[in-house]
Design a protein around this motif. Structure first.
Motif, PDB file in Angstrom:
ATOM      1  N   LEU A 395      11.705  46.858 -12.713  1.00  0.00           N
ATOM      2  CA  LEU A 395      10.473  46.769 -13.492  1.00  0.00           C
ATOM      3  C   LEU A 395       9.652  45.542 -13.093  1.00  0.00           C
ATOM      4  O   LEU A 395       8.577  45.309 -13.636  1.00  0.00           O
ATOM      5  CB  LEU A 395      10.806  46.675 -14.984  1.00  0.00           C
ATOM      6  CG  LEU A 395      11.687  47.786 -15.555  1.00  0.00           C
ATOM      7  CD1 LEU A 395      12.031  47.496 -17.011  1.00  0.00           C
ATOM      8  CD2 LEU A 395      11.013  49.134 -15.428  1.00  0.00           C
ATOM      9  N   ALA A 396      10.202  44.753 -12.142  1.00  0.00           N
ATOM     10  CA  ALA A 396       9.562  43.526 -11.650  1.00  0.00           C
ATOM     11  C   ALA A 396       9.466  42.454 -12.718  1.00  0.00           C
ATOM     12  O   ALA A 396       8.725  41.489 -12.577  1.00  0.00           O
ATOM     13  CB  ALA A 396       8.159  43.835 -11.085  1.00  0.00           C
ATOM     14  N   ALA A 397      10.229  42.621 -13.790  1.00  0.00           N
ATOM     15  CA  ALA A 397      10.214  41.625 -14.858  1.00  0.00           C
ATOM     16  C   ALA A 397      11.352  40.640 -14.634  1.00  0.00           C
ATOM     17  O   ALA A 397      12.483  41.042 -14.418  1.00  0.00           O
ATOM     18  CB  ALA A 397      10.379  42.314 -16.206  1.00  0.00           C
ATOM     19  N   PRO A 398      11.058  39.321 -14.651  1.00  0.00           N
ATOM     20  CA  PRO A 398      12.146  38.359 -14.521  1.00  0.00           C
ATOM     21  C   PRO A 398      13.132  38.496 -15.683  1.00  0.00           C
ATOM     22  O   PRO A 398      12.724  38.699 -16.824  1.00  0.00           O
ATOM     23  CB  PRO A 398      11.445  36.999 -14.550  1.00  0.00           C
ATOM     24  CG  PRO A 398      10.028  37.243 -14.863  1.00  0.00           C
ATOM     25  CD  PRO A 398       9.767  38.705 -14.853  1.00  0.00           C
ATOM     26  N   ARG A 399      14.396  38.428 -15.366  1.00  0.00           N
ATOM     27  CA  ARG A 399      15.427  38.645 -16.379  1.00  0.00           C
ATOM     28  C   ARG A 399      16.402  37.480 -16.339  1.00  0.00           C
ATOM     29  O   ARG A 399      16.877  37.095 -15.273  1.00  0.00           O
ATOM     30  CB  ARG A 399      16.155  39.958 -16.080  1.00  0.00           C
ATOM     31  CG  ARG A 399      17.245  40.349 -17.052  1.00  0.00           C
ATOM     32  CD  ARG A 399      16.705  40.772 -18.380  1.00  0.00           C
ATOM     33  NE  ARG A 399      15.695  41.790 -18.312  1.00  0.00           N
ATOM     34  CZ  ARG A 399      15.926  43.090 -18.170  1.00  0.00           C
ATOM     35  NH1 ARG A 399      17.156  43.536 -18.079  1.00  0.00           N
ATOM     36  NH2 ARG A 399      14.941  43.955 -18.138  1.00  0.00           N
ATOM     37  N   ARG A 400      16.698  36.920 -17.490  1.00  0.00           N
ATOM     38  CA  ARG A 400      17.704  35.877 -17.600  1.00  0.00           C
ATOM     39  C   ARG A 400      18.815  36.360 -18.508  1.00  0.00           C
ATOM     40  O   ARG A 400      18.552  37.012 -19.523  1.00  0.00           O
ATOM     41  CB  ARG A 400      17.101  34.590 -18.174  1.00  0.00           C
ATOM     42  CG  ARG A 400      16.175  33.860 -17.217  1.00  0.00           C
ATOM     43  CD  ARG A 400      15.544  32.656 -17.884  1.00  0.00           C
ATOM     44  NE  ARG A 400      14.692  31.899 -16.965  1.00  0.00           N
ATOM     45  CZ  ARG A 400      13.866  30.942 -17.338  1.00  0.00           C
ATOM     46  NH1 ARG A 400      13.768  30.621 -18.618  1.00  0.00           N
ATOM     47  NH2 ARG A 400      13.129  30.303 -16.446  1.00  0.00           N
ATOM     48  N   GLY A 401      20.044  36.041 -18.148  1.00  0.00           N
ATOM     49  CA  GLY A 401      21.166  36.386 -18.995  1.00  0.00           C
ATOM     50  C   GLY A 401      21.051  35.697 -20.348  1.00  0.00           C
ATOM     51  O   GLY A 401      20.514  34.592 -20.453  1.00  0.00           O
ATOM     52  N   ILE A 402      21.549  36.339 -21.395  1.00  0.00           N
ATOM     53  CA  ILE A 402      21.461  35.782 -22.751  1.00  0.00           C
ATOM     54  C   ILE A 402      22.167  34.438 -22.816  1.00  0.00           C
ATOM     55  O   ILE A 402      21.612  33.447 -23.303  1.00  0.00           O
ATOM     56  CB  ILE A 402      22.071  36.774 -23.755  1.00  0.00           C
ATOM     57  CG1 ILE A 402      21.252  38.073 -23.777  1.00  0.00           C
ATOM     58  CG2 ILE A 402      22.135  36.167 -25.153  1.00  0.00           C
ATOM     59  CD1 ILE A 402      21.953  39.223 -24.463  1.00  0.00           C
ATOM     60  N   ALA A 403      23.398  34.396 -22.318  1.00  0.00           N
ATOM     61  CA  ALA A 403      24.142  33.138 -22.341  1.00  0.00           C
ATOM     62  C   ALA A 403      23.520  32.114 -21.402  1.00  0.00           C
ATOM     63  O   ALA A 403      23.489  30.915 -21.712  1.00  0.00           O
ATOM     64  CB  ALA A 403      25.603  33.384 -21.967  1.00  0.00           C
TER      65      ALA A 403
END
Length: 579
Positions: A395-403
């Motif tokens: 989706l080209a959206a930057p994603r960061r892990g929750i932790a």
């Protein structure tokens, strides 16, 4: 006829619990009474004369049983039990695991075998879920459940005046949020699990260079000096969701006006008690911040729930389709391949309106603790070496892990509750026995605790094989390793995969030093430890070791495979990997 089922689960990250709850929902639609419980929370004395039991069993680590199953498993292993003690018990097992691991679904297989040894009778074949299936666990769970309900409805037919509750009918929520009528109290916080200690952040620094693709953090906590831990132990942390993200979700769902009202969480089914770690009273904001995980991968039940609140026929039909066997390929393309999380799904299906906040526990998975290998052996201190998860989806959206997002925000002197739990790695009793530690990347964390413990014992036969991309960008703990090398406490072999035209990995370095490795293993009884990503490295290292043994001892390939298998059985070869 007593139409009662018991669903017992062993779950580490929440997946097996989700499966158990899905089984329970399906059972309730078929008018069964259902008890759902973690195995260790269940009254084991009732097992002898229990109704049919469905066991859902996850796998953790190197074929280990989940924490909330360990007590139940030890109970079953008692040698004093008569062989027919469970002769009245009928059961089935659904095991969950990842076929890329050697001990695929090992706890579920062991449980199935042990129950039979004690006289229990399987009423339906064991099922095995595999994370490697392109549809994930559902790829095998769906057909297994179809057959399960056929068998159970034949044995326990519906009463003449009742029908299966249609999927079109909305089930009650798992729990109710009831307005609290008492006096105002302080903002609720998560109840501490037994064994929890409060640690204080000493530092949270980036170990890799600013231009390196990955942010690896060295996080150091101070703890009371009386807190005891072993080398190779695990630090268990419970993250919280980002406050801005929680605000955005409350607005999206139309829940902002009630976000901070005090509520009691009450169960709607007497067989489904409210989790003990939820404070009473609490608030919707606290639940979404500390207890639920809306930015996780959605369960299929999310789509079923949303379909009941969709105001657009086309969107409702699509949500319903995602819950059918025929719609699984399209669900995979929409949700799993681009790694959409729950909130993104709700944003896409904009016609979903007026979902009551009391369904929050059904919409979103529960927050689960994260385990990190202890990277130190100093009293009064806990060190972690954590690679923050950050990537872009399709989706080209930057994603960061929750932790990862939570760890990134930790500041000096912040107080953090944590637990120290036993790890899977153990050192040899004799300090003169050599150890060979293979830990590329953040897999070096437990190696650091093992080596530091060995140095305290006065051991000098310590070898570390470390790998990373570049000596200048991600050579983790370089100064510490060099200090131990200079003191004569450590041999260090390195593999910097991108520092030369041909890529060099830890298995290549082992092969280059094959005669020395064989000498340590064959003639000095060395123990080998491997830690890191489960993708390919553990297999490559194991294959390299087999080749070293084959060449060193003049064995056939088959004999070398047996040799290494014997090392694993004797705990001279230990792995700690993650997917």
């Amino acid at each position: 006829m007593d139409r009662r089922l018991v669903v017992l689960y062993g779950s580490q990250t929440g997946t097996a619990k989700d499966v158990a709850e899905r089984v329970a929902r399906d059972a309730r639609r078929r008018r069964f009474r259902v008890l759902v419980s973690a195995m260790d929370d269940y009254d084991r004395t009732r097992l002898i004369d229990e109704a049919p039991v469905i066991f859902v069993c996850a796998t953790m680590g190197d074929g280990e049983e989940p924490d909330n199953m360990k007590g139940f498993w030890k109970f079953l292993l008692r040698k004093s039990w008569p062989r027919d003690i469970l002769s009245n018990l009928e059961y089935t097992v659904f095991a969950l695991g990842d076929s890329s691991y050697d001990k695929f679904n090992y706890p579920g297989k062991k449980l199935h075998k042990r129950l039979q040894q004690l006289g229990a009778r399987p009423f339906y074949p064991k099922g095995e879920g595999d994370d490697q299936h392109y549809l994930g666990i559902d790829g095998t769970l769906d057909p297994w459940l179809d057959g399960l309900w056929q068998v159970l409805l034949q044995r326990f037919p519906l009463p003449p005046d009742q029908e299966i509750i249609s999927d079109q009918e909305l089930l009650p929520p798992k729990y109710r949020l009831v307005p609290y009528q008492g006096k105002s109290i302080a903002p609720p916080t998560r109840s501490a699990a037994p064994g929890t200690i409060v640690a204080r952040v000493e530092c949270n620094t980036r170990m890799t260079t600013a231009n390196h693709f990955q942010d690896v953090r060295h996080v150091v906590f101070s703890i009371d000096e009386g807190v005891w831990h072993r080398p190779g132990d695990i630090v268990r942390l419970m993250p919280s969701n980002n406050a801005e993200n929680v605000d955005a979700l409350l607005s999206l769902m139309g829940w902002m006006a009630q976000a901070d009202d005090l509520v009691l969480v009450e169960n709607t089914d007497p067989d489904s008690p409210v989790p003990a770690d939820i404070p009473q009273p609490t608030t919707l904001r606290a639940l979404l911040t500390r207890h639920l995980s809306p930015w996780s991968r959605p369960r299929r039940y999310l789509f079923e729930l949303l379909s009941h609140f969709a105001t657009d026929d086309q969107q409702r039909e699509k949500l319903v389709e995602f819950c059918t066997a025929a719609g699984q390929d399209e669900l995979y393309s929409y949700c799993h391949r681009p790694k959409r999380h729950c909130v993104e799904v709700i944003q896409d299906f904009f016609a979903v309106r007026n979902v009551p906040a009391t369904y929050c526990f059904d919409l979103f998975p529960e927050m689960v603790a994260r385990d990190y290998s202890l990277a130190s052996f100093a009293e009064g201190k806990v060190e972690l070496c954590v690679a923050l998860v950050e990537y872009k989806t399709k989706l080209a959206a930057p994603r960061r892990g929750i932790a990862s997002e939570w760890i990134r925000t930790l500041k000096k002197r912040d107080e953090v509750p944590l637990r120290i739990v036993p790890g899977t790695m153990t050192l040899p009793d004799d300090a003169n026995t050599p150890i060979i530690c293979v830990g590329p990347g953040t897999g070096v964390a437990p190696m650091k605790s093992l080596i530091e413990a060995r140095i305290q014992q006065g051991a000098t036969a310590n070898l570390l094989v470390f790998g990373c991309r570049s000596r200048t960008h991600d050579f983790l703990f370089e100064a510490e390793w060099q200090k131990h090398v200079d003191a004569g406490h450590l041999d260090l072999w390195t593999a910097f995969s991108r520092d030369q035209p041909a890529k060099v990995y830890v298995q290549h370095v082992l092969l280059q030093h094959g005669p020395q490795v064989f000498d340590w293993i064959q003639y000095r009884g060395a123990h080998v430890y491997v830690c890191g990503s489960s993708n390919q490295m553990p297999t490559d290292v194991c294959n390299a070791l087999k080749l070293i043994v084959q060449n060193g001892a003049g064995l056939t390939h088959e004999q070398a495979v047996e040799y290494v298998a014997g090392m694993k059985k004797a705990r001279r070869y230990q792995e700690e990997t993650w997917s």
